[in-house]
Design a protein around this motif. Structure first.
Motif, mmCIF file in Angstrom:
data_model
loop_
_atom_site.group_PDB
_atom_site.id
_atom_site.type_symbol
_atom_site.label_atom_id
_atom_site.label_comp_id
_atom_site.label_asym_id
_atom_site.label_seq_id
_atom_site.Cartn_x
_atom_site.Cartn_y
_atom_site.Cartn_z
ATOM 1 N N GLY A 1 -30.052 21.482 -4.016
ATOM 2 C CA GLY A 1 -31.366 21.406 -4.651
ATOM 3 C C GLY A 1 -32.466 20.879 -3.772
ATOM 4 O O GLY A 1 -33.537 20.504 -4.270
ATOM 5 N N MET A 2 -32.263 20.871 -2.439
ATOM 6 C CA MET A 2 -33.251 20.351 -1.495
ATOM 7 C C MET A 2 -33.846 21.466 -0.649
ATOM 8 O O MET A 2 -33.109 22.314 -0.135
ATOM 9 C CB MET A 2 -32.579 19.369 -0.531
ATOM 10 N N VAL A 3 -35.151 21.448 -0.460
ATOM 11 C CA VAL A 3 -35.779 22.297 0.549
ATOM 12 C C VAL A 3 -35.488 21.685 1.916
ATOM 13 O O VAL A 3 -35.603 20.473 2.120
ATOM 14 C CB VAL A 3 -37.301 22.391 0.323
ATOM 15 N N SER A 4 -35.082 22.518 2.875
ATOM 16 C CA SER A 4 -34.873 22.073 4.250
ATOM 17 C C SER A 4 -35.623 23.027 5.179
ATOM 18 O O SER A 4 -36.259 23.980 4.723
ATOM 19 C CB SER A 4 -33.370 22.006 4.571
ATOM 20 N N TYR A 5 -35.537 22.795 6.494
ATOM 21 C CA TYR A 5 -36.455 23.458 7.412
ATOM 22 C C TYR A 5 -35.700 24.105 8.577
ATOM 23 O O TYR A 5 -35.048 23.422 9.375
ATOM 24 C CB TYR A 5 -37.494 22.451 7.914
ATOM 25 N N HIS A 6 -35.811 25.429 8.638
ATOM 26 C CA HIS A 6 -35.156 26.223 9.673
ATOM 27 C C HIS A 6 -36.048 26.206 10.913
ATOM 28 O O HIS A 6 -37.019 26.957 11.019
ATOM 29 C CB HIS A 6 -34.952 27.661 9.165
ATOM 30 N N GLY A 7 -35.684 25.326 11.860
ATOM 31 C CA GLY A 7 -36.457 25.224 13.097
ATOM 32 C C GLY A 7 -36.520 23.794 13.591
ATOM 33 O O GLY A 7 -36.203 22.849 12.876
ATOM 34 N N GLY A 8 -36.918 23.640 14.862
ATOM 35 C CA GLY A 8 -37.251 22.332 15.373
ATOM 36 C C GLY A 8 -36.101 21.491 15.879
ATOM 37 O O GLY A 8 -35.847 20.408 15.356
ATOM 38 N N SER A 9 -35.385 21.934 16.933
ATOM 39 C CA SER A 9 -34.356 21.085 17.529
ATOM 40 C C SER A 9 -34.974 20.215 18.623
ATOM 41 O O SER A 9 -35.966 20.587 19.259
ATOM 42 C CB SER A 9 -33.224 21.923 18.112
ATOM 43 N N VAL A 10 -34.363 19.071 18.864
ATOM 44 C CA VAL A 10 -34.896 18.140 19.851
ATOM 45 C C VAL A 10 -34.853 18.744 21.247
ATOM 46 O O VAL A 10 -35.836 18.678 22.003
ATOM 47 C CB VAL A 10 -34.116 16.805 19.823
ATOM 48 N N MET A 11 -33.751 19.380 21.623
ATOM 49 C CA MET A 11 -33.595 19.852 22.989
ATOM 50 C C MET A 11 -34.402 21.103 23.288
ATOM 51 O O MET A 11 -34.988 21.218 24.369
ATOM 52 C CB MET A 11 -32.117 20.099 23.282
ATOM 53 N N ALA A 12 -34.462 22.041 22.349
ATOM 54 C CA ALA A 12 -35.103 23.331 22.642
ATOM 55 C C ALA A 12 -36.598 23.334 22.370
ATOM 56 O O ALA A 12 -37.379 23.827 23.188
ATOM 57 C CB ALA A 12 -34.428 24.444 21.854
ATOM 58 N N GLU A 13 -37.030 22.797 21.229
ATOM 59 C CA GLU A 13 -38.448 22.868 20.870
ATOM 60 C C GLU A 13 -39.211 21.625 21.325
ATOM 61 O O GLU A 13 -40.215 21.724 22.040
ATOM 62 C CB GLU A 13 -38.606 23.078 19.359
ATOM 63 N N PHE A 14 -38.723 20.439 20.926
ATOM 64 C CA PHE A 14 -39.392 19.225 21.386
ATOM 65 C C PHE A 14 -39.208 19.028 22.890
ATOM 66 O O PHE A 14 -40.070 18.470 23.568
ATOM 67 C CB PHE A 14 -38.859 18.001 20.629
ATOM 68 N N GLY A 15 -38.073 19.493 23.437
ATOM 69 C CA GLY A 15 -37.785 19.320 24.853
ATOM 70 C C GLY A 15 -38.155 20.503 25.715
ATOM 71 O O GLY A 15 -37.645 20.640 26.838
ATOM 72 N N ARG A 16 -39.043 21.351 25.250
ATOM 73 C CA ARG A 16 -39.464 22.524 26.022
ATOM 74 C C ARG A 16 -40.064 22.102 27.358
ATOM 75 O O ARG A 16 -40.902 21.190 27.422
ATOM 76 C CB ARG A 16 -40.485 23.324 25.220
ATOM 77 N N PRO A 17 -39.694 22.767 28.458
ATOM 78 C CA PRO A 17 -40.226 22.386 29.771
ATOM 79 C C PRO A 17 -41.743 22.468 29.835
ATOM 80 O O PRO A 17 -42.365 23.347 29.225
ATOM 81 C CB PRO A 17 -39.585 23.415 30.709
ATOM 82 N N GLY A 18 -42.326 21.561 30.579
ATOM 83 C CA GLY A 18 -43.770 21.568 30.804
ATOM 84 C C GLY A 18 -44.572 21.013 29.662
ATOM 85 O O GLY A 18 -45.268 20.015 29.793
ATOM 86 N N ALA A 19 -44.489 21.643 28.509
ATOM 87 C CA ALA A 19 -45.219 21.219 27.308
ATOM 88 C C ALA A 19 -44.649 21.959 26.117
ATOM 89 O O ALA A 19 -44.088 23.046 26.261
ATOM 90 C CB ALA A 19 -46.718 21.521 27.450
ATOM 91 N N MET A 20 -44.811 21.394 24.930
ATOM 92 C CA MET A 20 -44.462 22.126 23.722
ATOM 93 C C MET A 20 -45.431 23.283 23.554
ATOM 94 O O MET A 20 -46.621 23.164 23.891
ATOM 95 C CB MET A 20 -44.542 21.220 22.498
ATOM 96 N N HIS A 21 -44.942 24.403 23.049
ATOM 97 C CA HIS A 21 -45.851 25.509 22.750
ATOM 98 C C HIS A 21 -46.767 25.093 21.606
ATOM 99 O O HIS A 21 -46.328 24.466 20.638
ATOM 100 C CB HIS A 21 -45.047 26.754 22.364
ATOM 101 N N ARG A 22 -48.033 25.424 21.707
ATOM 102 C CA ARG A 22 -49.010 24.981 20.705
ATOM 103 C C ARG A 22 -48.636 25.440 19.311
ATOM 104 O O ARG A 22 -48.717 24.664 18.342
ATOM 105 C CB ARG A 22 -50.401 25.508 21.063
#
Length: 347
Positions: A125-146
């Motif tokens: 019964g909970m909404v959850s969120y498909h996306g946003g891993s620490v290594m791939a999205e937050f840890g993107r090289p150079g900068a996070m994509h806007r």
């Protein structure tokens, strides 16, 4: 099924759990992981809290379940963010205490193998969120994509409608995470094909259901976290494939079996993620990548024409194993406006 509820959102300054419910890759590849933690702290103002299995490869399903229980039951933890995906999270599900997790609803972020937990939470019964891993999205090289950062910030901190945006460029080719030079500059981007719409003659709004196609097929085989097909009538299906790059015929076979189960016909709208078409094991060139994506689109359409001929379909939406990546709410509202060619999600 009663509509899933949105858990309360964190605020800057809050504690958030960082877990590895699948693979303990942070212990083997610390560079993107440490960068992701730093961005969580510095750019998003959150305080990440690690658990015993977060950096440990080969953790047992029981140990990973214990971390999930600890994170959800801690009243100071306001959200749960996964480090990365993997391939055996389905073995963790039998060890989870559904009553404990249900009693402590929290926003959960992850994708790929985390499709297991996303659908587990939807069933609670909970909404959850498909996306946003620490290594791939937050840890993107150079900068996070806007666009990635904007979507994650909205999903983490806000409620209400958010419009997905089709980017002008995207990335498919990876660089090795063990190399420090990888993180000195942003990845090379390529021109992005726009979204492709089929039967876009109506507006569909429903709860989101889906995730990574390969993991969905495993859940269906194990008969876990999937209700009778009619339970999903009117929902919006979203699907994406991973860096394993299943062949078009495999994509068709999975969807055909979903159709035989009566699932596909329940969904009046289907979003298909921009297919990952390069990996270290399958280093396709430009023409090969275009052919791979085209054949996958054709396989999806072939299955839908057979089992859900009236469904509206949108291809190459930027979620899942793609860069930029936008967050899709599992169990949350998705509005697909065919005539206007616009997609809104509710975070």
């Amino acid at each position: 099924m009663t509509a899933p509820q949105y858990p309360a959102k964190p605020r800057p300054g809050d504690l958030v759990a960082v877990l590895s419910p699948s693979s303990g890759l942070p212990g083997l590849l610390p560079l993107p992981y440490e960068l992701g933690l730093r961005r969580l702290r510095d750019d998003f103002g959150l305080k990440p809290v690690e658990y015993p299995a977060t950096r440990r490869m080969g953790s047992s399903p029981e140990d990973r379940a214990a971390d999930i229980h600890a994170a959800f039951s801690d009243p100071e933890i306001t959200a749960v963010i996964t480090s990365i995906g993997g391939d055996d999270q389905i073995t963790v599900l039998p060890h989870l205490d559904r009553d404990l997790v249900r009693a402590h609803p929290k926003p959960f972020f992850g994708y790929s193998d985390n499709t297991n937990l996303l659908l587990f939470l939807r069933e609670l019964g909970m909404v959850s969120y498909h996306g946003g891993s620490v290594m791939a999205e937050f840890g993107r090289p150079g900068a996070m994509h806007r666009l990635t950062a904007d979507s994650l910030r909205a999903a983490l901190f806000t409620s209400g409608a958010y419009e997905l945006t089709a980017p002008h460029t995207s990335r498919d080719v990876d660089r090795p995470w063990e190399e420090p030079r990888t993180f000195e500059s942003e990845p090379e981007m390529e021109p992005a094909e726009g979204w492709t719409w089929f039967q876009a003659d109506r507006v569909v709004e429903g709860a989101g259901w889906g995730g990574n196609l390969e993991i969905l097929s495993w859940l269906l085989m194990a008969d876990r976290e999937v209700r009778p097909s009619a339970s999903y009538r009117g929902d919006v299906l979203f699907l994406e494939t991973s860096e394993d790059m299943p062949a078009a015929r495999e994509v068709f076979w999975i969807l055909r079996n979903m159709g035989e189960r009566g699932l596909l016909e329940q969904f009046p709208a289907v979003l298909v993620g921009r297919a990952k078409s390069w990996s270290f094991e399958k280093r396709l060139g430009g023409e090969e990548k275009a052919r791979f994506r085209r054949e996958q689109r054709e396989a999806v359409l072939r299955a839908l024409r057979q089992y859900a001929p009236d469904a509206m379909v949108v291809f190459d939406v930027d979620f899942g194993h793609t860069d930029p990546q936008m967050v899709i709410p599992v169990g949350g509202r998705i509005r697909v406006d065919g005539p206007a060619r616009r997609i809104f999600v509710t975070y």
